[in-house]
Design an enzyme around this catalytic site. Structure first.
Site, PDB file in Angstrom:
ATOM      1  N   HIS A   1       0.892  -1.156   0.000  1.00 59.08           N
ATOM      2  CA  HIS A   1       0.000   0.000   0.000  1.00 59.08           C
ATOM      3  C   HIS A   1       0.932   1.208   0.000  1.00 59.08           C
ATOM      4  O   HIS A   1       2.027   1.144   0.588  1.00 59.08           O
ATOM      5  CB  HIS A   1      -0.840   0.071   1.271  1.00 59.08           C
TER       6      HIS A   1
ATOM      7  N   ASP B   1       2.471   1.814   3.277  1.00 60.91           N
ATOM      8  CA  ASP B   1       3.396   0.793   3.816  1.00 60.91           C
ATOM      9  C   ASP B   1       4.827   1.245   3.510  1.00 60.91           C
ATOM     10  O   ASP B   1       5.764   0.918   4.230  1.00 60.91           O
ATOM     11  CB  ASP B   1       3.185  -0.561   3.124  1.00 60.91           C
TER      12      ASP B   1
ATOM     13  N   MET C   1       2.529  -5.779  -7.851  1.00 54.09           N
ATOM     14  CA  MET C   1       1.248  -5.158  -7.502  1.00 54.09           C
ATOM     15  C   MET C   1       1.453  -4.051  -6.487  1.00 54.09           C
ATOM     16  O   MET C   1       2.319  -4.133  -5.610  1.00 54.09           O
ATOM     17  CB  MET C   1       0.298  -6.238  -6.956  1.00 54.09           C
TER      18      MET C   1
ATOM     19  N   GLU D   1     -10.987  -6.100  -5.236  1.00 57.31           N
ATOM     20  CA  GLU D   1     -11.001  -7.138  -4.202  1.00 57.31           C
ATOM     21  C   GLU D   1     -12.232  -6.975  -3.315  1.00 57.31           C
ATOM     22  O   GLU D   1     -12.444  -5.910  -2.714  1.00 57.31           O
ATOM     23  CB  GLU D   1      -9.741  -7.052  -3.341  1.00 57.31           C
TER      24      GLU D   1
ATOM     25  N   LYS E   1     -14.936  -8.132  -0.146  1.00 55.43           N
ATOM     26  CA  LYS E   1     -14.986  -8.647   1.233  1.00 55.43           C
ATOM     27  C   LYS E   1     -16.370  -8.296   1.759  1.00 55.43           C
ATOM     28  O   LYS E   1     -16.862  -7.190   1.533  1.00 55.43           O
ATOM     29  CB  LYS E   1     -13.893  -8.006   2.100  1.00 55.43           C
TER      30      LYS E   1
ATOM     31  N   GLU F   1      -9.942 -13.054  -2.723  1.00 56.14           N
ATOM     32  CA  GLU F   1      -9.154 -13.508  -1.569  1.00 56.14           C
ATOM     33  C   GLU F   1      -9.871 -14.667  -0.894  1.00 56.14           C
ATOM     34  O   GLU F   1     -11.079 -14.598  -0.617  1.00 56.14           O
ATOM     35  CB  GLU F   1      -8.927 -12.386  -0.560  1.00 56.14           C
TER      36      GLU F   1
ATOM     37  N   HIS G   1     -11.876 -13.859   2.319  1.00 54.05           N
ATOM     38  CA  HIS G   1     -13.053 -13.004   2.147  1.00 54.05           C
ATOM     39  C   HIS G   1     -14.236 -13.777   1.579  1.00 54.05           C
ATOM     40  O   HIS G   1     -15.363 -13.613   2.054  1.00 54.05           O
ATOM     41  CB  HIS G   1     -12.714 -11.796   1.263  1.00 54.05           C
TER      42      HIS G   1
ATOM     43  N   ASP H   1      -5.422 -13.294  -3.950  1.00 52.10           N
ATOM     44  CA  ASP H   1      -4.907 -13.206  -2.581  1.00 52.10           C
ATOM     45  C   ASP H   1      -5.111 -14.540  -1.896  1.00 52.10           C
ATOM     46  O   ASP H   1      -6.239 -14.956  -1.627  1.00 52.10           O
ATOM     47  CB  ASP H   1      -5.670 -12.118  -1.794  1.00 52.10           C
TER      48      ASP H   1
ATOM     49  N   ASP I   1     -11.879 -11.777   9.712  1.00 47.78           N
ATOM     50  CA  ASP I   1     -10.874 -12.023   8.674  1.00 47.78           C
ATOM     51  C   ASP I   1      -9.568 -12.481   9.326  1.00 47.78           C
ATOM     52  O   ASP I   1      -8.861 -11.696   9.943  1.00 47.78           O
ATOM     53  CB  ASP I   1     -10.651 -10.708   7.916  1.00 47.78           C
TER      54      ASP I   1
ATOM     55  N   ASP J   1      -6.909 -14.187   7.768  1.00 44.12           N
ATOM     56  CA  ASP J   1      -5.690 -14.079   6.944  1.00 44.12           C
ATOM     57  C   ASP J   1      -4.628 -15.089   7.393  1.00 44.12           C
ATOM     58  O   ASP J   1      -3.446 -14.754   7.547  1.00 44.12           O
ATOM     59  CB  ASP J   1      -5.119 -12.652   7.008  1.00 44.12           C
TER      60      ASP J   1
ATOM     61  N   ASP K   1      -1.745 -12.960   0.890  1.00 46.34           N
ATOM     62  CA  ASP K   1      -2.190 -11.837   1.711  1.00 46.34           C
ATOM     63  C   ASP K   1      -2.553 -12.409   3.085  1.00 46.34           C
ATOM     64  O   ASP K   1      -3.723 -12.622   3.394  1.00 46.34           O
ATOM     65  CB  ASP K   1      -3.393 -11.152   1.079  1.00 46.34           C
TER      66      ASP K   1
END
Ligand code: DIG
Ligand code: MN
Ligand code: MN
Length: 386
Positions: free
Chosen positions: A53, A56, A87, A180, A182, A216, A219, A244, A254, A256, A286
């Site tokens: 991101h 980040d 990405m 994406e 969710k 994902e 999700h 993802d 979530d 992950d 992810d």
């Protein structure tokens, strides 16, 4: 055995291996690592790519000079390690400015700010080599439907994506968007909750030609869906632009989790599908390590994601070559062409012929299928019993 190689295109976000273990009920447990340190960590475990991101990599309040230094150092780390950036994406969910959404915020100033932030983040991602740009609308939703006209909100979402699609084309960027979905979290309900919603939404966009999806695992599992089916429909439509990978217990927040750490059988069907169809885009994990992990265990987490993928691909190859499975599949899918007459496009003659055809419905109802035997062969294979 099961060593990741660049051709596997395994990638991780900075926010995954860099996750410091904060959760809604606890403070961070791991110290922060810089983007440069995380690139070297990914190189050490054998990853191919790193995603980010905008914030980040570049803090939201960084000056242009600070941005330039951060980007230069990051580029050096990429050059030193050979790690690539497939990405990039925008953080439109952490800053308080986005607490009512970004592209779908009621406040037009926030919607405009979200577009500006995304254009700048797209520039950053392209500068570092990204060819896929993910949009995850974590804050695009509501707690109360009194707060927003959902049709208006979807039109704002479309307006933002169409503006940004035009921006990418105007800039001449070699970039595709991947949406994406969710169903919830952090918002009580997130708009465009599943990959299916996204595929329908893409068909309404002005620049849908450069827009696909980034499904994902966690999700779609949160929505109680069969993830591989979602992926397969996106693929069949030519819209599986990114993926993802992680894992998730149904009906939970979530999680992950490490890829394949919850449902090996669903992970198997996914890997088999991706490899059967020759999916050649990034395999992005992810996911993040348990809060109980130190960075050595974070590396074990990252290695585990890639190792499990490769072991499941080996199982998929075993499935494809299993004589008994092949025999059952040929029996199940047998077609002597008797009913080919109506296919290949409509004609009035075909309709008349099919309408007048005599079916023995009772006999059709008596046709059994050996799916228990077939599925048990899969279980035997996954458990190493064949
Ligand atoms: C969460 O599943 C989202 C964010 O981490 C990011 O925007 C996207 C990128 O894969 N996934
Ligand atoms: Mn997730
Ligand atoms: Mn994701």
């Amino acid at each position: 055995m099961y060593e990741p190689r660049p051709e596997h295109k395994f990638s991780f976000g900075l926010w995954t291996v860099g996750n410091m273990g904060r959760d809604p009920f606890g403070e961070p447990v791991r110290g922060a690592k810089t983007p440069v340190e995380l690139v070297h960590l990914l190189a050490e475990v054998g990853a191919w790519g790193v995603n980010f991101h905008d914030n980040d990599l570049v803090p939201i309040d960084a000056t242009w000079a600070e941005r330039e230094k951060i980007v230069a150092d990051f580029k050096n780390a990429l050059d030193e390690t050979g790690i690539v950036v497939p990405m990039a994406t925008t953080n439109l969910f952490t800053d308080p400015a986005f607490r009512d959404g970004a592209f779908t915020a009621n406040d037009p100033a926030i919607r405009a700010y979200a577009i500006q932030k995304t254009m700048r983040a797209i520039d950053l991602g392209v500068e570092l080599g990204a060819t896929t740009y993910v949009f995850w609308g974590g804050r695009e939703g509501v707690e109360s439907d009194a707060s927003k006209d959902v049709v208006e909100a979807l039109r704002w979402f479309r307006e933002g994506l169409d503006f940004l699609g035009a921006y990418v084309k105007d800039q001449g960027y070699d970039l595709e968007f991947a949406l994406e979905s969710k169903p919830n979290e952090p918002r009580a309900d997130i708009y465009l909750a599943t990959t299916g919603n996204m595929l329908a939404f893409i068909s309404t966009l002005e620049h849908g030609d450069i827009v696909g999806v980034n499904p994902e695992v966690a999700h779609e599992h949160m929505a109680g869906l069969n993830f591989m089916h979602q992926v397969a429909q996106a693929w069949e439509m030519g819209k599986l632009f990114h993926i993802d990978l992680n894992d998730q217990w149904p009906g939970r927040y979530d999680q992950d989790l490490r890829f394949g750490s919850v449902s090996l059988k669903q992970a198997f069907w996914l890997v088999k599908f991706l490899e059967d169809v020759g999916y050649d885009r990034p395999r992005h994990f992810d996911a993040h390590a348990y809060r109980t992990a130190d960075y050595e265990d974070v590396k074990a987490f990252a290695r585990g994601c890639m190792r499990t993928y490769l072991m499941l691909e080996e199982k998929a190859e075993q499935f494809r070559n299993d004589q008994e499975i092949k025999e059952l599949l040929s029996q199940i899918t047998a077609d002597d062409g008797t009913y080919a007459f109506w296919r290949g496009g409509y004609t009035a003659d075909k309709a008349a012929q099919l309408k007048s055809h005599e079916f023995d419905r009772v006999a059709l109802g008596g046709r059994a299928q050996p799916y228990e035997r077939l599925d048990q062969l899969v279980v035997d294979l996954l458990l190493g019993a064949r």
